[in-house]
Design a protein around this motif. Structure first.
Motif, short mmCIF file in Angstrom:
data_model
loop_
_atom_site.label_atom_id
_atom_site.label_comp_id
_atom_site.label_asym_id
_atom_site.label_seq_id
_atom_site.Cartn_x
_atom_site.Cartn_y
_atom_site.Cartn_z
N LYS A 21 0.87 -1.18 0.00
CA LYS A 21 0.00 0.00 0.00
C LYS A 21 0.90 1.22 0.00
O LYS A 21 1.91 1.26 0.71
N CYS A 24 1.88 3.00 3.34
CA CYS A 24 2.32 2.14 4.43
C CYS A 24 3.84 2.08 4.55
O CYS A 24 4.51 1.62 3.62
N TYR A 26 5.76 0.11 6.37
CA TYR A 26 6.29 -1.27 6.31
C TYR A 26 6.43 -1.70 4.85
O TYR A 26 7.41 -2.35 4.47
N GLN A 57 -6.56 -8.52 -1.58
CA GLN A 57 -6.09 -8.74 -0.21
C GLN A 57 -6.79 -9.93 0.44
O GLN A 57 -6.17 -10.73 1.14
N THR A 68 -2.28 -9.24 5.84
CA THR A 68 -1.69 -7.91 5.92
C THR A 68 -0.80 -7.59 4.72
O THR A 68 -0.43 -8.46 3.93
N VAL A 69 -0.43 -6.31 4.64
CA VAL A 69 0.59 -5.87 3.69
C VAL A 69 1.79 -5.39 4.48
O VAL A 69 1.64 -5.02 5.64
N PRO A 70 3.00 -5.44 3.91
CA PRO A 70 3.28 -5.97 2.59
C PRO A 70 3.21 -7.50 2.54
O PRO A 70 3.43 -8.17 3.57
N GLY A 81 5.76 -11.03 5.43
CA GLY A 81 5.60 -9.58 5.48
C GLY A 81 6.93 -8.88 5.60
O GLY A 81 7.99 -9.41 5.24
N CYS A 82 6.88 -7.66 6.17
CA CYS A 82 8.09 -6.85 6.30
C CYS A 82 9.08 -7.50 7.27
O CYS A 82 10.26 -7.69 6.92
N SER A 83 8.61 -7.86 8.47
CA SER A 83 9.52 -8.45 9.46
C SER A 83 10.15 -9.75 8.97
O SER A 83 11.34 -9.98 9.19
N TRP B 23 -4.62 -0.04 12.07
CA TRP B 23 -4.05 -1.03 11.14
C TRP B 23 -2.56 -0.81 10.88
O TRP B 23 -1.95 -1.58 10.14
N CYS B 24 -1.99 0.26 11.44
CA CYS B 24 -0.65 0.72 11.06
C CYS B 24 0.43 0.18 11.99
O CYS B 24 0.42 0.49 13.19
N SER B 25 1.40 -0.58 11.44
CA SER B 25 2.47 -1.16 12.25
C SER B 25 3.39 -0.12 12.88
O SER B 25 3.91 -0.34 13.98
N1 LIG Z 1 4.47 -8.19 11.08
C1 LIG Z 1 3.83 -7.82 9.82
C2 LIG Z 1 2.85 -6.68 10.09
C3 LIG Z 1 1.91 -6.51 8.95
C4 LIG Z 1 0.83 -5.51 9.24
O1 LIG Z 1 0.28 -5.41 10.38
N2 LIG Z 1 0.48 -4.75 8.23
C5 LIG Z 1 -0.52 -3.71 8.35
C6 LIG Z 1 -0.02 -2.44 7.72
S1 LIG Z 1 1.50 -1.97 8.48
C7 LIG Z 1 -1.80 -4.15 7.65
O2 LIG Z 1 -1.77 -4.87 6.66
N3 LIG Z 1 -2.93 -3.66 8.17
C8 LIG Z 1 -4.20 -3.98 7.62
C9 LIG Z 1 -4.41 -3.31 6.27
O3 LIG Z 1 -3.71 -2.34 5.93
O4 LIG Z 1 -5.28 -3.78 5.54
C10 LIG Z 1 4.89 -7.45 8.79
O5 LIG Z 1 6.05 -7.34 9.21
O6 LIG Z 1 4.62 -7.29 7.62
#
Ligand SMILES: N[C@@H](CCC(=O)N[C@@H](CS)C(=O)NCC(=O)O)C(=O)O
Ligand SMILES: N[C@@H](CCC(=O)N[C@@H](CS)C(=O)NCC(=O)O)C(=O)O
Ligand code: FES
Lengths: 104, 104
Positions: A21, A24, A26, A57, A68-70, A81-83, B23-25
């Protein structure tokens, strides 16, 4: 479903794919990492695809278990994902995966 | 404006304030850090406030120059986002700011 088939074809035809996104951080971190590694991923910005974004999604969640994204694929394989991606990078496991995917 | 006055009053009346999105990490990271430091911030989840969320985000940008989340205030002072907050933490500057704000 058709969307599921589209995703499966996309990730098998392209060595690196990121579902992202634009807003975002991450997602930005993952895209920057690939840029730094001089890898050019195929990126889908789910927030810029109208109603198809949320649909993709949802289907990605069905396929990968990850909502989730990414959402990152390398060599057709779901990475995470990112981590997850950063962890592989720090363990020295990411670059071998990338070379393997790029020489297919 | 009225919303601007509301924000200014909120951040001066509360030692730690975080404007966030659920929703934001990056927002989660900041909230976790405060939790780890046993600080209980006043949190506004901008994605759960209906049309007021985007309005708040706009006014915050006008006040702080920062258009993004998380947006962090300590002791009435604008601290910044996730990276700014983490940087202060790693430099040992965050905890002094927090003690100072909490004993006001
Ligand atoms: N630990 C995951 C965290 C992923 C996460 O929580 N992503 C959030 C955005 S940072 C997300 O997808 N939120 C729901 C959405 O945006 O639909 C990673 O490292 O990618
Ligand atoms: N470097 C900033 C990045 C802030 C940022 O880009 N935030 C994103 C979410 S991770 C944002 O606010 N995007 C626009 C939006 O959600 O309205 C920080 O550390 O906080
Ligand atoms: S939306 Fe903030 S880190 Fe993903």
């Amino acid at each position: 479903s058709r969307l599921e088939d589209t995703i499966k074809k996309t990730v098998s035809d392209n060595p690196v794919v990121v579902y992202s996104k634009t807003w975002c951080s991450y997602s930005s971190e993952v895209k920057s990492l690939f840029k730094k590694l001089r890898v050019d991923p195929l990126v889908f910005e789910l927030d810029e695809m109208g109603p198809q974004g949320p649909q993709l999604q949802k289907v990605l969640e069905r396929i990968t278990g990850q909502s989730t994204v990414p959402n990152v694929f390398i060599g057709g394989k779901h990475i995470g994902g990112c981590s997850d991606t950063l962890k592989l990078y720090r363990n020295g496991e990411l670059e071998p995966l990338l070379s393997e995917a790029n020489t297919k």
